[in-house]
Design an enzyme around this catalytic site. Structure first.
Site, PDB file in Angstrom:
ATOM      1  N   LYS A 168       0.797  -1.082  -0.166  1.00  0.00           N
ATOM      2  CA  LYS A 168       0.129   0.181  -0.151  1.00  0.00           C
ATOM      3  C   LYS A 168       0.324   1.041   0.373  1.00  0.00           C
ATOM      4  CE  LYS A 168      -1.667   2.993   2.749  1.00  0.00           C
ATOM      5  NZ  LYS A 168      -1.425   3.678   2.445  1.00  0.00           N
ATOM      6  N   GLU A 242      10.545   0.750  10.272  1.00  0.00           N
ATOM      7  CA  GLU A 242      11.034   1.862   9.531  1.00  0.00           C
ATOM      8  C   GLU A 242      11.124   3.490  10.058  1.00  0.00           C
ATOM      9  OE1 GLU A 242      14.608   1.263   9.121  1.00  0.00           O
ATOM     10  OE2 GLU A 242      14.488  -0.598   8.577  1.00  0.00           O
ATOM     11  N   CYS A 276      13.525  10.910   6.147  1.00  0.00           N
ATOM     12  CA  CYS A 276      13.670  10.185   7.723  1.00  0.00           C
ATOM     13  C   CYS A 276      14.917  10.310   8.244  1.00  0.00           C
ATOM     14  CB  CYS A 276      13.122   9.504   8.186  1.00  0.00           C
ATOM     15  SG  CYS A 276      14.392   7.938   7.033  1.00  0.00           S
ATOM     16  N   GLU A 376      10.430  15.378  15.370  1.00  0.00           N
ATOM     17  CA  GLU A 376      10.761  15.754  13.682  1.00  0.00           C
ATOM     18  C   GLU A 376       9.834  16.697  13.568  1.00  0.00           C
ATOM     19  OE1 GLU A 376       9.356  12.169  11.731  1.00  0.00           O
ATOM     20  OE2 GLU A 376      10.924  11.929  10.420  1.00  0.00           O
TER      21      GLU A 376
HETATM   22  P1  NAD Z   1       2.418   8.400   8.451  1.00  0.00           P
HETATM   23  O1  NAD Z   1       2.818   7.340   9.224  1.00  0.00           O
HETATM   24  O2  NAD Z   1       1.356   8.956   8.312  1.00  0.00           O
HETATM   25  O3  NAD Z   1       2.312   7.638   6.885  1.00  0.00           O
HETATM   26  C1  NAD Z   1       2.675   5.327   6.216  1.00  0.00           C
HETATM   27  C2  NAD Z   1       1.828   5.273   5.878  1.00  0.00           C
HETATM   28  O4  NAD Z   1       1.625   4.752   7.058  1.00  0.00           O
HETATM   29  C3  NAD Z   1       1.066   5.573   4.511  1.00  0.00           C
HETATM   30  O5  NAD Z   1       1.199   4.492   3.891  1.00  0.00           O
HETATM   31  C4  NAD Z   1      -0.067   5.751   5.661  1.00  0.00           C
HETATM   32  O6  NAD Z   1      -1.540   5.759   4.676  1.00  0.00           O
HETATM   33  C5  NAD Z   1      -0.376   4.175   6.574  1.00  0.00           C
HETATM   34  N1  NAD Z   1      -0.846   4.679   7.218  1.00  0.00           N
HETATM   35  C6  NAD Z   1      -1.791   5.609   8.168  1.00  0.00           C
HETATM   36  N2  NAD Z   1      -2.018   4.549   9.293  1.00  0.00           N
HETATM   37  C7  NAD Z   1      -2.501   3.844   9.685  1.00  0.00           C
HETATM   38  C8  NAD Z   1      -2.773   2.466  10.114  1.00  0.00           C
HETATM   39  N3  NAD Z   1      -3.035   3.399  11.066  1.00  0.00           N
HETATM   40  N4  NAD Z   1      -2.576   1.539   9.519  1.00  0.00           N
HETATM   41  C9  NAD Z   1      -1.695   0.710   8.556  1.00  0.00           C
HETATM   42  N5  NAD Z   1      -1.844   1.558   7.874  1.00  0.00           N
HETATM   43  C10 NAD Z   1      -1.687   3.224   7.804  1.00  0.00           C
HETATM   44  O7  NAD Z   1       3.881   8.853   7.487  1.00  0.00           O
HETATM   45  P2  NAD Z   1       4.110   9.749   6.774  1.00  0.00           P
HETATM   46  O8  NAD Z   1       3.564  10.862   6.835  1.00  0.00           O
HETATM   47  O9  NAD Z   1       3.453   9.456   4.933  1.00  0.00           O
HETATM   48  O10 NAD Z   1       5.582   9.732   6.248  1.00  0.00           O
HETATM   49  C11 NAD Z   1       6.621  10.817   6.945  1.00  0.00           C
HETATM   50  C12 NAD Z   1       7.562   9.433   8.017  1.00  0.00           C
HETATM   51  O11 NAD Z   1       8.253   8.381   7.817  1.00  0.00           O
HETATM   52  C13 NAD Z   1       8.090  11.095   8.546  1.00  0.00           C
HETATM   53  O12 NAD Z   1       8.485   9.945  10.015  1.00  0.00           O
HETATM   54  C14 NAD Z   1       9.277   9.814   8.749  1.00  0.00           C
HETATM   55  O13 NAD Z   1      10.297  10.210   9.310  1.00  0.00           O
HETATM   56  C15 NAD Z   1       8.961   8.549   8.122  1.00  0.00           C
HETATM   57  N6  NAD Z   1      10.110   7.817   7.369  1.00  0.00           N
HETATM   58  C16 NAD Z   1      10.900   6.825   7.950  1.00  0.00           C
HETATM   59  C17 NAD Z   1      11.832   5.984   6.943  1.00  0.00           C
HETATM   60  C18 NAD Z   1      12.609   4.752   7.723  1.00  0.00           C
HETATM   61  O14 NAD Z   1      13.021   4.393   6.536  1.00  0.00           O
HETATM   62  N7  NAD Z   1      13.200   4.895   8.706  1.00  0.00           N
HETATM   63  C19 NAD Z   1      11.655   6.394   5.565  1.00  0.00           C
HETATM   64  C20 NAD Z   1      10.658   7.639   4.934  1.00  0.00           C
HETATM   65  C21 NAD Z   1      10.227   7.678   6.376  1.00  0.00           C
END
Ligand code: NAD
Length: 485
Positions: A168, A242, A276, A376
């Protein structure tokens, strides 16, 4: 695998969501909000494809992935454009990532026959060994900040390990995921091994809770990671998380200050700081502070903010209104917590556009209790905090809930190694900007998650161990009660 067109036709009366351009607010596309029936159908298709994919000779599995790499390579510019269109990443950054994808797929193709078990010491006439077996249907949930490269580096390793995948993408950037599904078909990978479902958190939750999904790779925020961890526990899924970061860049006064300062400001400029592992907390020796800030300021003036499709642009808009408001909110609330040296909001030359632009922003004199130090931000913002001693630098670097990446700049080798030992983060990079490579492991400590992405170490989270013990001696195996013999 559904094509974009089939998706659109299928939308019909079904619930949908729109992606809006962060440049002008126009509708980039409308997509299906996959419901429970959609997620179940995708999981069942992936489950049906699993036995055959698992049982393929690994070299055959690799050949499929090599073909996929070639197809992705041919289409990398198109994939880069789709990412930029959805979430506003400067096209030059999208291209850097999309160009890397084919080689990353080739790395994973090469990993298919490097999944090793162990032989364990056992008694004569008996053999004990371990095998790493695929989990089955593997669920992947990715964020919006690097859509193509996240798709590739979370789904292809799972496939390389013999799983089939339901993925997804983020509701903010689903275009490249749908196109990649088409490219899987174009590369003639076996039907069913990769399924894409589109939708928001609710769709992700359905995937996490589905009883036939045996593993989850989640990349995203700490808050969602916690929710996913709890939801996945109900069906005892193997989970890799991650999550977010607030990575320190520690600069000692003996470092190459210009190189360190450039790496620091470009680290929060690439992808508008929506990375990230970006170094967002600059921790600099008090004697080097002025020189480092002056250099960052000079370099930031050369950074062009604007139309992300223009190849000359360094920073495009922030991905969406919600993220823009969040970043701008942090900056606005920082008065009293620090001194804005440069930036702080929309650049003057873009004052009359609706685009969600924010200039590279340096906030100096920031203490460890400030909100901008602790949380963050995920935007083009760097804070500056000073230290006097090595011990103090280490304490400030570790004063965070996160532990994703870190950067240390010094020419003193002993000090470098002491910092490497002392920093509580999954990655330490010395005298260099960020280095990413599919072969190098990447994982978080503390609230930045657990499990490993990238590198052959990632195989651990994508497989389950089976221990085998085999008696091959002519003697009957010993029973636990000798008096029954
Ligand atoms: P987010 O957590 O809002 O969403 C990430 C994904 O999770 C999306 O596809 C979203 O639709 C889905 N999601 C949301 N709620 C969910 C639930 N309850 N159950 C299952 N899926 C759900 O994050 P974002 O705003 O899309 O991305 C930014 C964040 O991602 C930042 O905190 C960043 O640091 C982190 N990030 C981490 C890495 C890493 O490798 N550590 C890499 C890239 C981004």
């Amino acid at each position: 695998m559904m094509t974009v067109q089939e998706q659109e036709e299928a939308n019909g009366a079904h619930a949908t969501f729109q992606v809006l351009s962060p440049v002008d607010g126009s509708v980039v596309g409308e997509f299906r909000e996959s419901d429970a029936a959609d997620v179940d159908a995708a999981v069942q298709r992936a489950a049906a494809a699993f036995p055959q994919w698992r049982d393929l000779p690994v070299r055959e599995r690799a050949k499929h992935l090599w073909r996929l790499a070639d197809v992705i390579e041919r289409h990398h510019e198109e994939l880069a454009r789709l990412d930029t269109q959805c979430m506003g990443k400067a096209i030059r950054d999208s291209l850097v990532e999309a160009r890397r994808c084919a080689d990353d797929v080739r790395f994973w193709a090469g990993a298919t026959d490097k999944i090793f078990g162990k032989e364990l010491a056992d008694i004569k006439g008996r053999l004990t060994y371990t095998k790493h077996e695929p989990l089955g249907v593997y669920g992947v949930i990715i964020p919006w900040n690097a859509p193509t490269i996240s798709f590739v580096n979370r789904s292809v390793p799972a496939l390389a390990a013999g799983n089939t995948v339901v993925i997804k993408p983020s509701e903010l950037a689903p275009l490249s995921a749908l196109r990649l599904a088409e490219l899987f078909a174009e590369a003639e990978l076996p039907a069913g091994i990769l399924q894409v479902v589109t939708g928001s958190g609710g769709t992700g939750d359905l995937l996490v809770r589905h009883p036939d999904v045996r593993g989850i790779s989640f990349t995203g925020s700490v808050a969602t990671g916690e929710r996913i961890s709890l939801a996945a526990a109900a069906t005892f899924k193997k989970v890799t998380l991650e999550l977010g970061g607030k990575s320190p860049i520690v600069i000692f006064d003996d470092a190459d200050l210009n190189a360190a300062a450039d790496a620091a400001i470009l680290g929060v400029a690439f992808n508008a700081g929506q990375i990230c592992s970006a170094g967002t907390r600059l921790i600099v020796h008090e004697d080097a502070q002025d020189a480092v800030i002056e250099r960052m300021l000079a370099t930031s003036k050369k950074i062009r903010v604007g139309d992300p499709m223009d190849p000359a642009t360094h920073i495009g808009p922030i991905s969406c209104q919600r993220q823009y408001d969040k970043v701008q909110g942090f900056i606005d609330r920082s008065s009293g917590q620090g001194r804005i040296v440069t930036g702080g909001g929309r650049p003057a030359h873009l004052a009359d556009t609706p685009g969600l632009y924010i200039e590279p922003t340096i906030i100096a004199d920031v203490g460890v209790d400030a909100e901008v130090f602790r949380q963050e931000i995920f935007g083009p913002v760097i804070t500056v905090t000073t230290f006097r001693t090595e011990a103090e630098a280490l304490t400030i670097a570790n004063d965070t809930e996160f532990g994703l990446s870190s950067y240390v700049w010094t020419k003193d080798l002993g000090r470098m190694f002491r910092m490497i030992d002392g920093i509580d983060a999954g990655v330490v990079q010395g005298n260099t900007p960020q280095v990413m490579n599919a072969a190098f492991p990447f994982s978080g400590h503390k609230n930045s998650g657990f499990g490993t992405a990238y590198g052959v170490d990632a195989i651990e989270g994508l497989t389950q161990i089976k221990r085998v013990t085999l008696n091959f001696s002519d003697e009957p195996a010993q029973l636990p009660w000798a008096d029954l013999e």
